[in-house]
Design a protein around this motif. Structure first.
Motif, PDB file in Angstrom:
ATOM      1  N   SER A   3       0.808  -1.220   0.000  1.00 21.98           N
ATOM      2  CA  SER A   3       0.000   0.000   0.000  1.00 21.98           C
ATOM      3  C   SER A   3       0.841   1.270   0.000  1.00 21.98           C
ATOM      4  CB  SER A   3      -0.947   0.021   1.209  1.00 21.98           C
ATOM      5  OG  SER A   3      -1.849  -1.045   1.143  1.00 21.98           O
ATOM      6  N   ALA A   4       1.825   1.348   0.865  1.00 22.56           N
ATOM      7  CA  ALA A   4       2.617   2.579   0.976  1.00 22.56           C
ATOM      8  C   ALA A   4       3.342   2.918  -0.323  1.00 22.56           C
ATOM      9  CB  ALA A   4       3.590   2.489   2.152  1.00 22.56           C
ATOM     10  N   PRO A   5       4.060   1.974  -0.960  1.00 25.99           N
ATOM     11  CA  PRO A   5       4.718   2.327  -2.220  1.00 25.99           C
ATOM     12  C   PRO A   5       3.728   2.735  -3.314  1.00 25.99           C
ATOM     13  CG  PRO A   5       5.628   0.281  -1.358  1.00 25.99           C
ATOM     14  CD  PRO A   5       4.450   0.637  -0.506  1.00 25.99           C
ATOM     15  N   ARG A   6       2.580   2.121  -3.338  1.00 28.40           N
ATOM     16  CA  ARG A   6       1.579   2.483  -4.350  1.00 28.40           C
ATOM     17  C   ARG A   6       1.038   3.887  -4.121  1.00 28.40           C
ATOM     18  NH1 ARG A   6      -1.853  -3.124  -5.003  1.00 28.40           N
ATOM     19  NH2 ARG A   6      -0.129  -4.314  -5.892  1.00 28.40           N
ATOM     20  N   VAL A   7       0.795   4.235  -2.862  1.00 31.68           N
ATOM     21  CA  VAL A   7       0.303   5.580  -2.562  1.00 31.68           C
ATOM     22  C   VAL A   7       1.377   6.616  -2.878  1.00 31.68           C
ATOM     23  CG1 VAL A   7      -0.474   7.118  -0.705  1.00 31.68           C
ATOM     24  CG2 VAL A   7      -1.409   4.800  -0.875  1.00 31.68           C
ATOM     25  N   HIS A  33       4.361   8.744  13.005  1.00 38.20           N
ATOM     26  CA  HIS A  33       3.964   9.258  14.317  1.00 38.20           C
ATOM     27  C   HIS A  33       2.843   8.377  14.844  1.00 38.20           C
ATOM     28  CE1 HIS A  33       3.339  12.040  17.561  1.00 38.20           C
ATOM     29  NE2 HIS A  33       2.083  12.218  17.213  1.00 38.20           N
ATOM     30  N   SER A  34       3.031   7.845  16.021  1.00 37.44           N
ATOM     31  CA  SER A  34       2.003   7.024  16.680  1.00 37.44           C
ATOM     32  C   SER A  34       1.486   5.902  15.783  1.00 37.44           C
ATOM     33  CB  SER A  34       0.831   7.889  17.144  1.00 37.44           C
ATOM     34  OG  SER A  34       1.256   8.844  18.057  1.00 37.44           O
ATOM     35  N   ARG A  35       2.397   5.121  15.217  1.00 38.45           N
ATOM     36  CA  ARG A  35       2.046   3.955  14.394  1.00 38.45           C
ATOM     37  C   ARG A  35       1.286   4.312  13.126  1.00 38.45           C
ATOM     38  NH1 ARG A  35       4.654  -0.020  14.953  1.00 38.45           N
ATOM     39  NH2 ARG A  35       3.067  -1.357  14.106  1.00 38.45           N
ATOM     40  N   THR A  36       1.481   5.561  12.635  1.00 37.06           N
ATOM     41  CA  THR A  36       0.855   6.009  11.396  1.00 37.06           C
ATOM     42  C   THR A  36       1.926   6.576  10.478  1.00 37.06           C
ATOM     43  OG1 THR A  36      -1.229   6.534  12.510  1.00 37.06           O
ATOM     44  CG2 THR A  36      -0.837   7.601  10.398  1.00 37.06           C
ATOM     45  N   LEU A  37       1.947   6.093   9.239  1.00 32.06           N
ATOM     46  CA  LEU A  37       2.824   6.640   8.214  1.00 32.06           C
ATOM     47  C   LEU A  37       2.066   7.739   7.497  1.00 32.06           C
ATOM     48  CD1 LEU A  37       5.310   6.623   6.315  1.00 32.06           C
ATOM     49  CD2 LEU A  37       4.085   4.900   4.944  1.00 32.06           C
ATOM     50  N   ARG A  38       2.662   8.927   7.448  1.00 33.84           N
ATOM     51  CA  ARG A  38       2.064  10.048   6.718  1.00 33.84           C
ATOM     52  C   ARG A  38       2.930  10.334   5.496  1.00 33.84           C
ATOM     53  NH1 ARG A  38      -1.593  14.654   7.773  1.00 33.84           N
ATOM     54  NH2 ARG A  38      -0.995  16.317   6.355  1.00 33.84           N
ATOM     55  N   ILE A  39       2.276  10.369   4.355  1.00 31.18           N
ATOM     56  CA  ILE A  39       2.920  10.649   3.079  1.00 31.18           C
ATOM     57  C   ILE A  39       2.424  12.014   2.627  1.00 31.18           C
ATOM     58  CG2 ILE A  39       3.158   9.901   0.675  1.00 31.18           C
ATOM     59  CD1 ILE A  39       2.239   7.057   1.818  1.00 31.18           C
ATOM     60  N   ASP A  40       3.345  12.963   2.459  1.00 27.44           N
ATOM     61  CA  ASP A  40       3.008  14.315   1.986  1.00 27.44           C
ATOM     62  C   ASP A  40       3.727  14.556   0.666  1.00 27.44           C
ATOM     63  OD1 ASP A  40       1.518  16.132   3.988  1.00 27.44           O
ATOM     64  OD2 ASP A  40       2.983  15.088   5.243  1.00 27.44           O
ATOM     65  N   VAL A  41       2.990  15.005  -0.329  1.00 26.83           N
ATOM     66  CA  VAL A  41       3.598  15.390  -1.599  1.00 26.83           C
ATOM     67  C   VAL A  41       3.146  16.815  -1.901  1.00 26.83           C
ATOM     68  CG1 VAL A  41       3.834  14.893  -4.045  1.00 26.83           C
ATOM     69  CG2 VAL A  41       3.647  13.007  -2.419  1.00 26.83           C
ATOM     70  N   ARG A  76      -6.767   7.654   5.561  1.00 29.92           N
ATOM     71  CA  ARG A  76      -7.272   9.022   5.369  1.00 29.92           C
ATOM     72  C   ARG A  76      -6.406   9.689   4.315  1.00 29.92           C
ATOM     73  NH1 ARG A  76      -6.977   7.703  10.271  1.00 29.92           N
ATOM     74  NH2 ARG A  76      -4.868   8.389  10.649  1.00 29.92           N
ATOM     75  N   TRP A  77      -6.979  10.685   3.624  1.00 25.04           N
ATOM     76  CA  TRP A  77      -6.173  11.497   2.714  1.00 25.04           C
ATOM     77  C   TRP A  77      -6.841  12.856   2.599  1.00 25.04           C
ATOM     78  CZ3 TRP A  77      -7.226  13.770  -2.045  1.00 25.04           C
ATOM     79  CH2 TRP A  77      -8.453  13.442  -2.618  1.00 25.04           C
ATOM     80  N   GLY A  78      -6.074  13.832   2.141  1.00 27.23           N
ATOM     81  CA  GLY A  78      -6.633  15.168   1.985  1.00 27.23           C
ATOM     82  C   GLY A  78      -5.645  16.103   1.317  1.00 27.23           C
ATOM     83  N   VAL A  79      -6.010  17.371   1.304  1.00 28.55           N
ATOM     84  CA  VAL A  79      -5.196  18.403   0.665  1.00 28.55           C
ATOM     85  C   VAL A  79      -5.053  19.564   1.635  1.00 28.55           C
ATOM     86  CG1 VAL A  79      -4.984  19.963  -1.300  1.00 28.55           C
ATOM     87  CG2 VAL A  79      -6.152  17.771  -1.573  1.00 28.55           C
ATOM     88  N   ASP A  80      -3.840  20.073   1.793  1.00 27.25           N
ATOM     89  CA  ASP A  80      -3.575  21.264   2.591  1.00 27.25           C
ATOM     90  C   ASP A  80      -3.067  22.360   1.677  1.00 27.25           C
ATOM     91  OD1 ASP A  80      -4.225  19.940   4.958  1.00 27.25           O
ATOM     92  OD2 ASP A  80      -2.147  19.348   5.342  1.00 27.25           O
ATOM     93  N   VAL A  89      -0.730  17.282  -1.011  1.00 31.81           N
ATOM     94  CA  VAL A  89      -1.694  16.187  -0.940  1.00 31.81           C
ATOM     95  C   VAL A  89      -1.071  15.160  -0.011  1.00 31.81           C
ATOM     96  CG1 VAL A  89      -2.996  14.469  -2.237  1.00 31.81           C
ATOM     97  CG2 VAL A  89      -2.460  16.675  -3.296  1.00 31.81           C
ATOM     98  N   TRP A  90      -1.845  14.696   0.963  1.00 29.94           N
ATOM     99  CA  TRP A  90      -1.299  13.791   1.968  1.00 29.94           C
ATOM    100  C   TRP A  90      -2.186  12.555   2.096  1.00 29.94           C
ATOM    101  CZ3 TRP A  90      -4.719  12.810   5.817  1.00 29.94           C
ATOM    102  CH2 TRP A  90      -5.727  13.741   6.048  1.00 29.94           C
ATOM    103  N   ALA A  91      -1.573  11.499   2.612  1.00 31.97           N
ATOM    104  CA  ALA A  91      -2.298  10.278   2.920  1.00 31.97           C
ATOM    105  C   ALA A  91      -1.685   9.672   4.168  1.00 31.97           C
ATOM    106  CB  ALA A  91      -2.200   9.299   1.750  1.00 31.97           C
ATOM    107  N   GLU A  92      -2.525   9.039   4.962  1.00 31.18           N
ATOM    108  CA  GLU A  92      -2.058   8.379   6.181  1.00 31.18           C
ATOM    109  C   GLU A  92      -2.439   6.906   6.142  1.00 31.18           C
ATOM    110  OE1 GLU A  92      -2.147  12.136   9.270  1.00 31.18           O
ATOM    111  OE2 GLU A  92      -3.763  10.669   9.379  1.00 31.18           O
TER     112      GLU A  92
END
Length: 99
Positions: A3-7, A33-41, A76-80, A89-92
């Motif tokens: 999942s992580a490499p695909r995201v 952070h707290s057992r969550t990988l956050r991907i920010d692009v 979760r995912w979203g845009v800041d 664009v981020w995904a957790e």
């Protein structure tokens, strides 16, 4: 574990294709952070926000399914909105699910 490499690949491809501004690159940041990988692009096209994946898939299309994939794989995912005409664009993803 796939999942992580695909995201990462999907968000990076979107930034390279849709967020490109000549002379400016996109930035990929991975944090845990707290057992969550956050991907920010982050990219330089704050004026081009992603379309909601479900709305983009109302009819047949040759492209536009990448964020639907992100929505399915991420918790979760979203845009800041960023500073000076940029966005991230981020995904957790929960690390427990990445086994």
């Amino acid at each position: 574990m796939d999942s992580a490499p695909r995201v990462v690949a999907e968000l990076a491809a979107n930034a390279a294709l849709h967020g490109r501004v000549p002379g400016r690159d996109f930035r990929l940041t991975l944090t845990v952070h707290s057992r969550t990988l956050r991907i920010d692009v982050a990219d330089a096209r704050g004026d081009r926000l992603p379309v909601c994946p479900r709305a983009a898939c109302e009819g047949p299309a040759e492209s536009g399914y990448g964020l639907l994939l992100v929505e399915e794989l991420a918790d979760r995912w979203g845009v800041d909105a960023g500073r000076v005409s940029s966005k991230a664009v981020w995904a957790e993803l929960g690390l427990d699910a990445l086994r």
